[in-house]
Design an enzyme around this catalytic site. Structure first.
Site, PDB file in Angstrom:
ATOM      1  N   HIS A  24      41.091  -3.322  21.259  1.00 49.83           N
ATOM      2  CA  HIS A  24      41.991  -2.319  20.340  1.00 49.83           C
ATOM      3  C   HIS A  24      41.350  -1.207  19.707  1.00 49.83           C
ATOM      4  O   HIS A  24      41.915  -0.056  19.958  1.00 49.83           O
ATOM      5  CB  HIS A  24      42.461  -3.265  19.160  1.00 49.83           C
ATOM      6  CG  HIS A  24      43.148  -2.657  18.295  1.00 49.83           C
ATOM      7  ND1 HIS A  24      44.549  -2.762  17.984  1.00 49.83           N
ATOM      8  CD2 HIS A  24      43.127  -1.706  17.210  1.00 49.83           C
ATOM      9  CE1 HIS A  24      45.126  -2.196  17.347  1.00 49.83           C
ATOM     10  NE2 HIS A  24      44.315  -1.316  16.519  1.00 49.83           N
ATOM     11  N   GLU A  25      40.139  -1.377  19.503  1.00 46.63           N
ATOM     12  CA  GLU A  25      39.361  -0.210  18.860  1.00 46.63           C
ATOM     13  C   GLU A  25      38.727   0.637  20.024  1.00 46.63           C
ATOM     14  O   GLU A  25      38.896   1.813  19.854  1.00 46.63           O
ATOM     15  CB  GLU A  25      38.045  -0.545  18.150  1.00 46.63           C
ATOM     16  CG  GLU A  25      38.735  -1.587  16.740  1.00 46.63           C
ATOM     17  CD  GLU A  25      39.444  -0.738  15.877  1.00 46.63           C
ATOM     18  OE1 GLU A  25      39.381   0.683  15.898  1.00 46.63           O
ATOM     19  OE2 GLU A  25      40.210  -1.321  15.192  1.00 46.63           O
ATOM     20  N   HIS A  28      41.389   3.212  21.061  1.00 45.01           N
ATOM     21  CA  HIS A  28      41.796   4.214  20.141  1.00 45.01           C
ATOM     22  C   HIS A  28      40.453   5.292  20.678  1.00 45.01           C
ATOM     23  O   HIS A  28      40.855   6.401  20.931  1.00 45.01           O
ATOM     24  CB  HIS A  28      41.278   3.768  18.717  1.00 45.01           C
ATOM     25  CG  HIS A  28      42.470   3.012  18.243  1.00 45.01           C
ATOM     26  ND1 HIS A  28      43.826   3.536  18.134  1.00 45.01           N
ATOM     27  CD2 HIS A  28      42.428   2.048  17.241  1.00 45.01           C
ATOM     28  CE1 HIS A  28      44.610   2.488  17.491  1.00 45.01           C
ATOM     29  NE2 HIS A  28      44.026   1.764  16.932  1.00 45.01           N
TER      30      HIS A  28
END
Length: 218
Positions: A24-25, A28
């Site tokens: 998820h990170e 980004h």
């Protein structure tokens, strides 16, 4: 819950949770790099090493307590730093950077569906197969919940970043002033299990995907 049962749950949930928050990170940071911001890369946050993304409270303490008491699994990782001022076309790139994390979770949920459908057809040690099946199920659940939770239009969640990025600057600034209160409200609703209307339909959809995959393999 006895200690052995708790440790068994930890063994099932640890890998899916770490993959979910890490990718998820990284998503980004990767999307930000595509638009010219190399901040995450320079700080080593594009790494797949979970230790670079773990938040002691949000990744370990809060999920551990909720898992022990049987509550809904809620947590978070250290946010990837984004230098919005260096992004090309910042109004739209901020929106795409915010969307990248939840989209990564939805993609991982599909991958875990494939794992689930493949493993249930394997003939082998029932204990090992059952453990992997439960891990795949946990991977589906954590990624669906993390993806949908972050899509709620509440700053500082990803959906809130999308909302403030699409609204006129003055409106976005006003909404951001309420970030702490809105986040506490959403976390409280989630911890009390009052967001089932959001999560349950998506989890049922993943169940239909698994059934279709198993049927296709029959």
């Amino acid at each position: 819950m006895d200690l052995s049962g708790f440790l068994y749950k930890i063994s099932i949930w640890t890998i899916p949770v770490l993959f979910a928050i890490t990718l998820h990170e990284v998503a980004h940071g990767w999307m930000a790099r595509c638009f010219g911001d190399r901040t995450a890369e320079m700080l080593g946050r594009l790494s797949l090493n979970p230790l670079r993304h773990i938040d002691p409270i949000g990744t370990v303490l809060v999920p551990g307590i909720l898992l022990a008491i049987g509550g809904p699994l809620v947590g978070w990782a250290k946010p990837v730093p984004i230098a919005t001022k260096v992004l090309r076309n910042p109004r739209w790139s901020v929106t795409l950077v915010a969307l990248a994390g939840p989209l990564a979770n939805f993609a991982m949920a599909i991958v875990w569906c494939l794992v689930f459908a493949a493993v249930v057809r394997v003939r082998g040690n029932e204990t090992v197969v059952g453990w992997i099946v439960r891990m795949a199920d946990a991977g589906i659940v954590v990624n669906v919940i993390l993806g949908l939770f972050n899509m709620l239009p509440v700053p500082p969640l990803d959906g809130g970043r999308v909302l403030t990025g699409l609204l006129p600057s003055a409106w976005g600034a006003r909404i951001e002033k309420f970030e702490p209160f809105l986040l506490v409200l959403v976390l409280g609703l989630s911890a009390l299990g009052l967001l089932g209307w959001l999560f349950n339909p998506a989890l049922r959809a993943m169940g239909r995907v698994i059934n279709a995959l198993i049927g296709a393999q029959a």
